[in-house]
Write a protein that holds these residues in place. Structure first.
Motif, PDB file in Angstrom:
ATOM      1  N   ASN A 106       0.829  -1.209   0.000  1.00 30.05           N
ATOM      2  CA  ASN A 106       0.000   0.000   0.000  1.00 30.05           C
ATOM      3  C   ASN A 106       0.862   1.257   0.000  1.00 30.05           C
ATOM      4  OD1 ASN A 106      -2.732  -1.369   0.464  1.00 30.05           O
ATOM      5  ND2 ASN A 106      -1.494  -2.148   2.161  1.00 30.05           N
ATOM      6  N   ALA A 107       1.922   1.214  -0.811  1.00 27.52           N
ATOM      7  CA  ALA A 107       2.871   2.328  -0.882  1.00 27.52           C
ATOM      8  C   ALA A 107       2.473   3.342  -1.949  1.00 27.52           C
ATOM      9  CB  ALA A 107       4.270   1.786  -1.175  1.00 27.52           C
ATOM     10  N   GLN A 109      -0.545   6.188  -3.040  1.00 30.92           N
ATOM     11  CA  GLN A 109      -1.784   6.921  -2.770  1.00 30.92           C
ATOM     12  C   GLN A 109      -2.200   7.651  -4.040  1.00 30.92           C
ATOM     13  OE1 GLN A 109      -2.271   8.839   1.090  1.00 30.92           O
ATOM     14  NE2 GLN A 109      -0.962   7.346   2.043  1.00 30.92           N
ATOM     15  N   THR A 114       4.929   7.894  -7.696  1.00 32.34           N
ATOM     16  CA  THR A 114       5.253   6.465  -7.657  1.00 32.34           C
ATOM     17  C   THR A 114       6.248   6.032  -8.730  1.00 32.34           C
ATOM     18  OG1 THR A 114       3.107   5.990  -6.653  1.00 32.34           O
ATOM     19  CG2 THR A 114       4.257   4.151  -7.688  1.00 32.34           C
ATOM     20  N   CYS A 147       7.543  12.554  -1.482  1.00 33.27           N
ATOM     21  CA  CYS A 147       6.161  12.094  -1.440  1.00 33.27           C
ATOM     22  C   CYS A 147       5.428  12.920  -0.398  1.00 33.27           C
ATOM     23  CB  CYS A 147       6.065  10.612  -1.097  1.00 33.27           C
ATOM     24  SG  CYS A 147       4.354  10.027  -1.021  1.00 33.27           S
ATOM     25  N   CYS A 149       2.121  12.180   0.275  1.00 36.58           N
ATOM     26  CA  CYS A 149       0.960  11.388   0.683  1.00 36.58           C
ATOM     27  C   CYS A 149       1.270  10.302   1.708  1.00 36.58           C
ATOM     28  CB  CYS A 149       0.337  10.703  -0.534  1.00 36.58           C
ATOM     29  SG  CYS A 149      -0.356  11.777  -1.793  1.00 36.58           S
ATOM     30  N   THR A 150       2.320   9.529   1.494  1.00 37.10           N
ATOM     31  CA  THR A 150       2.410   8.234   2.174  1.00 37.10           C
ATOM     32  C   THR A 150       3.058   8.270   3.549  1.00 37.10           C
ATOM     33  OG1 THR A 150       4.574   7.726   1.204  1.00 37.10           O
ATOM     34  CG2 THR A 150       2.602   7.036  -0.030  1.00 37.10           C
ATOM     35  N   GLN A 154       5.719   2.968   4.148  1.00 38.02           N
ATOM     36  CA  GLN A 154       5.263   1.873   3.286  1.00 38.02           C
ATOM     37  C   GLN A 154       6.142   1.750   2.054  1.00 38.02           C
ATOM     38  OE1 GLN A 154       3.750   4.773   4.228  1.00 38.02           O
ATOM     39  NE2 GLN A 154       1.612   4.615   3.689  1.00 38.02           N
ATOM     40  N   GLY A 827      -2.279   4.075   5.282  1.00 40.54           N
ATOM     41  CA  GLY A 827      -1.612   5.086   4.474  1.00 40.54           C
ATOM     42  C   GLY A 827      -2.022   6.495   4.853  1.00 40.54           C
ATOM     43  N   GLY A 831       0.725   9.106   6.363  1.00 36.51           N
ATOM     44  CA  GLY A 831       0.912  10.341   5.617  1.00 36.51           C
ATOM     45  C   GLY A 831       0.555  11.572   6.421  1.00 36.51           C
TER      46      GLY A 831
END
Length: 931
Positions: A106-107, A109, A114, A147, A149-150, A154, A827, A831
């Motif tokens: 679940n890395a 979002q 990515t 990043c 979000c994460t 993850q 996540g 985050g």
């Protein structure tokens, strides 16, 4: 070498190996590798982000080395270079181990960063198949992998798992296995439907989609004025209009000519503000109200031509005094930013119980202080982007990142002179938002340009304009007095706050009212008096940001609670245990919470807290002091007051089902939220998840589900999905309990599409189920049905010689109701904690001339965020949530930052009351303490 000779443009031919395929590329020697990959080769898996090497979304591998394609010029690429982009690594049907591991952990979002992380991980594992977690973190930091979000944990998990697969120690499981009869994806880690596309770079974001528009598309460049406050004396577009490729320079005069008011709206609720709320121009023609305001839109045949012509627009200005904070705006001699309207244009109050000031005077333990939460930038890695065109039905269609698409049409309509019924908004795949796209940004410029030219128009902000112009979290200046009796029970709170909302009032009423909802909420304080003011300044305009209003309230409340605990002589955690709201207690708005999980949270945390205190004491040195801090957090899971959502459910000819809604996705997981909810609702039909299809976020195809805000969608849209699914199954059900097929439905003249709807309800003081409603003039009412709760613990290290603070561990005990998807919720929590660390220690936005990129704004990269985050889920079912669920996304950013600030005090004995807690601030407080 790239050069021009007379009218000739000199190009260079390169023979390159692109993803194993020998390819000839003809380009300018000064072109970036990113330009060649995206524009020439059309490999859009490599994303365009900051274009200055600060985000890593464009990472590719060149001759075995990870490179940021945006800062590599073609003249430095050798002939026959081997260049691998994410498209060369794997496909949605044949994932590479790294891509598989990102999904499994679940890395992913929003997915915009990515591909860059995947390629950086490939570069690491090509050279080191046995990395430690710190090796991974060092590598990703070295390659500027960002990043928002994460929370990064993850991602490190994914790289470690990928290494194990490549070493032959782990098998890649099949995500697409068939479910057993009755088996649910609700309550599991089932991957998002979008994951396999995001991880392979085949998920088109706005800029990617814009590259695939028809050849007659125009490109828009914005003429923005970089002063804080000025009168516009003249606007000269003649030279710009003569520039090559220019089709039209759009100004306010064009908008007036086609019947628009040239003003935007944004949920101001004019009845509660001074003025009428129509302050924000689409294109400024009389005044500049803030840095980055736009005066014209240049439309040309190419992006480069539009940008070049924008430099030729001449704006003559008379600079005016700029009011850059609330203190400036409140000064007796301060000029009015908007003529005829006071700079203090909104007041909201809350009164509960006895007069709080009188009660405080009678209490033995009282603290009073002033707190400030700064202007936090959203710092999404995908810049603001969108495009517009006339569709086949004569609708003005805008495709952008907006996360409240029905509202976007209504906010825009009057300004551009087109009824909202003739404005179609479609959400592009979106590289994060965190709330800023609840307001209009590029949409107004695109709409004006499409109407003025009659042609499709594409607009993309560069990073500087994206960072400096898009709205921010509004700063609060808060004065709070809090008192307790002899036994330590909190009896009263009195507070006054000023909200710096920039020059535009949109969304301000909903933000200021959060003070009324939450200051003192988690302690069930009986006597509350508070007032909040919204103030115009010439600073950045403000809008929603994750946990909208709560980080401001909690920084004041949770530091004040720690101060009061010290005055009473109690441990901060035990003081919270004593005072945590319990059955019988109510929030400041007079309504009871949905559940009472806080005492249990303290009981769960207590042994961990005591161990952390012991560890901090044992490991502290003369120069490195360790501390522990805690804070409660709360947020709502529906929009304030009346809230509704709609969803359509259609039976398809093959027996599958299509779900239509506007649960806008900006990384939080709308796709799996919709799928998990629908799959559970449709269990009697026995459908596999891939037989449930999603059609999301188009105002002309999907019913209005409301905004993807306030963590409302799992509750509100979830209930609407269930209602629609139940109506479909009721229609399909034969008298014997079995279900009709599609052909039978059609043959019997039964509809195959059903409308689900939900109106938010709660229980009043008498236990009756009633619709939620807003608050009255005293801040009393029943504005919400569901909430989310958290208890945060931060462990910090403070270097007393420099003031530098490092968060070594974050622990969060959360209660977001029954969880739909654990991977998504985890996540969100990781985050949000990372953003809280950034808010506490690094992030700021004060001077737009300087805060114009990720680094200067304090973006937290992986080495700024602890890898040690512990989540503990309490899943207390909610009466009005679908199968007991509540919201999740806002919670983790409600109160991690006061836990960190309280931990700093525990470590070194100084309280930071004006964030962020940068080293120089802590060092100054330490010097002051010593003196």
């Amino acid at each position: 070498m790239d050069s021009s000779v007379g009218n000739k443009v000199v190009l260079k031919s390169y023979l390159l190996n692109i993803n194993g395929n020998q390819t000839r590329v003809v380009c300018k020697a000064d072109d970036t590798l990113l330009t060649v990959i995206r524009n020439h080769l059309k490999l859009t898996g490599t994303k365009r982000g900051c274009e200055c090497g600060q985000c890593g979304v464009c990472n590719v591998i060149v001759n075995g080395k990870v490179m940021r394609a945006c800062i590599v010029r073609m003249k430095s690429i050798p002939e026959h270079a081997d260049i691998m982009t994410v498209e060369g690594l794997g496909t949605p049907d044949h994932l590479h181990a790294i891509q598989w591991a990102f999904i499994a952990n679940n890395a992913i979002q929003c997915g915009f960063c990515t591909p860059g992380f995947v390629m950086a991980a490939k570069g690491l594992l090509d050279t080191n198949l046995n990395p430690t977690r710190e090796d991974v973190r060092d590598w990703l930091q070295k390659h500027w992998c960002a990043c928002r979000c994460t929370g990064y944990k993850q991602i490190v998990n994914a790289v470690m798992d990928a290494a194990a697969v490549l070493r032959g120690e782990k098998e890649m499981e099949d995500f697409g296995r068939a479910l057993k009869p009755g088996e649910l994806i609700w309550g599991t880690n089932y991957p998002r439907p979008s994951d396999k596309f995001k991880v392979t770079g085949t998920w088109d974001f706005g800029d990617d989609a814009g590259m695939k528009l028809p050849p007659n598309t125009l490109y828009a460049a914005l003429v923005h004025v970089d002063v804080n406050h000025a009168e516009i004396l003249s606007l000269d577009i003649k030279e710009a209009e003569r520039m090559p490729g220019v089709v039209k320079v759009v100004t306010a005069d064009d908008i007036y000519a086609f019947g628009g008011t040239n003003k935007l709206f944004g949920a101001q609720h004019p009845s509660v503000i001074s003025g009428n709320g129509w302050e924000r121009p689409i294109l400024c023609d009389k005044k500049i109200f803030m840095w980055g305001d736009v005066t014209a839109v240049v439309c040309a045949e190419s992006y480069e031509q539009a940008e070049a012509a924008a430099q030729k627009v001449r704006v003559e200005l008379k600079e005016l005094p700029a009011l850059m904070d609330v203190e400036d705006a409140l000064a007796p001699d301060a000029p009015s930013i908007h003529e005829g309207v006071s700079n203090v244009y909104l007041e909201r109050r809350v009164r509960k119980g006895k007069d709080a000031a009188e009660v405080l005077d009678s209490l033995p333990h009282v603290v009073e202080d002033v707190f400030y939460l700064q202007r936090q930038p959203h710092l999404t890695l995908e810049n603001d982007v969108g495009f517009g065109y006339w569709d086949e039905d004569g609708n003005l269609t805008i495709q952008s990142k907006h996360i409240s698409i029905y509202r976007a049409a209504s906010f825009l309509a009057r300004g551009i002179g087109i009824p909202s019924s003739k404005i179609r908004i479609i959400q592009n795949h979106t590289g994060a938002s965190f709330g800023y796209k609840l307001g209009l940004t590029c949409e107004g410029y695109i709409a004006a340009a499409v109407i003025a030219t009659g042609r499709p128009v594409f607009c993309r902000y560069d990073t500087k304009h994206h960072v400096t112009y898009t709205p921010k979290r509004a700063p609060f200046l808060m004065k709070v007095a809090l008192g307790a009796d002899e036994e330590g029970h909190i009896r009263a709170i009195d507070h006054k706050s000023w909200v710096d909302h920039g020059p535009y009032s949109e969304f301000a009423p909903g933000l200021v009212v959060k003070l009324c909802h939450y200051m003192g909420a988690l302690y069930g304080v009986e006597n509350v008096n508070g007032v909040g003011y919204a103030v115009y300044t010439n600073q950045k305009w403000n809008t929603a940001f994750r946990a909208w209003g709560a980080p401001q309230v909690h920084i004041a409340q949770e530091i004040a609670v720690d101060m009061l605990a010290e005055k009473v002589g109690m441990d901060p955690l035990e003081f919270r245990y004593l005072n945590a709201i319990r059955p019988g207690g109510t929030f400041p708005h007079g309504h009871a919470p949905d559940v009472y999980p806080l005492p249990k949270m303290v009981e769960i945390l207590r042994p961990r807290y005591q161990e952390a205190l012991k560890r901090a004491k044992e490991e502290s040195t003369e120069t490195l002091r360790k501390g522990v801090g805690v804070a409660f957090g709360v947020y709502n899971s529906n929009v304030d007051g009346g809230d509704t959502a709609n969803c359509d459910v259609e039976l398809m000819p093959d027996g599958g089902v299509m779900i239509y809604n506007t649960w806008e996705d900006h990384g939080q997981g709308a796709d799996i939220g919709t799928l998990g909810t629908a799959h559970r609702a449709l269990v009697p039909l026995g459908l596999q998840p891939d037989r449930i299809r999603l059609f999301l976020n188009d105002t002309y195809r999907c019913p209005n589900s409301g905004p993807a805000a306030a963590s409302r969608c799992q509750v509100m849209v979830g209930q609407a999905i269930i209602d629609g699914c139940n109506k479909l199954m009721d229609a399909m059900r034969r008298p014997d309990g079995t279900f009709r097929t599609y052909d039978e439905m059609v043959g019997e003249g039964l509809p195959v599409i059903y409308h689900g709807t939900y109106e938010c309800v709660t229980r009043n003081a008498d236990g009756e189920i009633v619709p939620v409603k807003g608050i009255d003039e005293n801040g009393q009412g029943m504005p919400y049905a569901c909430y989310m709760y958290g208890l945060f613990m931060a462990e910090v290290d403070v270097d007393v010689t420099t003031g530098k603070t490092w968060v070594s561990k974050m622990t969060l005990i959360d209660d977001v109701g029954v969880i739909n998807n654990y991977g998504v919720v985890d996540g969100q929590m990781y985050g949000g904690l990372a953003q809280g660390i950034g808010l506490a220690l690094y992030e700021d936005f004060e001077d737009p001339a300087r805060y114009n990129n990720l680094v200067t704004c304090g973006f937290p990269y992986i080495k700024s965020i602890t890898d040690d985050m512990e989540l503990i889920h309490m899943e207390t079912p909610r009466e009005f949530g679908p199968w007991g669920a509540s919201g999740a996304g806002e919670l983790p950013l409600t109160a991690p930052h006061p836990a960190i600030i309280n931990a700093i005090y525990n470590a070194v004995g100084v309280r930071v009351k004006r964030l962020p807690a940068k080293p120089e601030k802590i060092k100054a407080l330490l010097r002051e303490k010593q003196q």
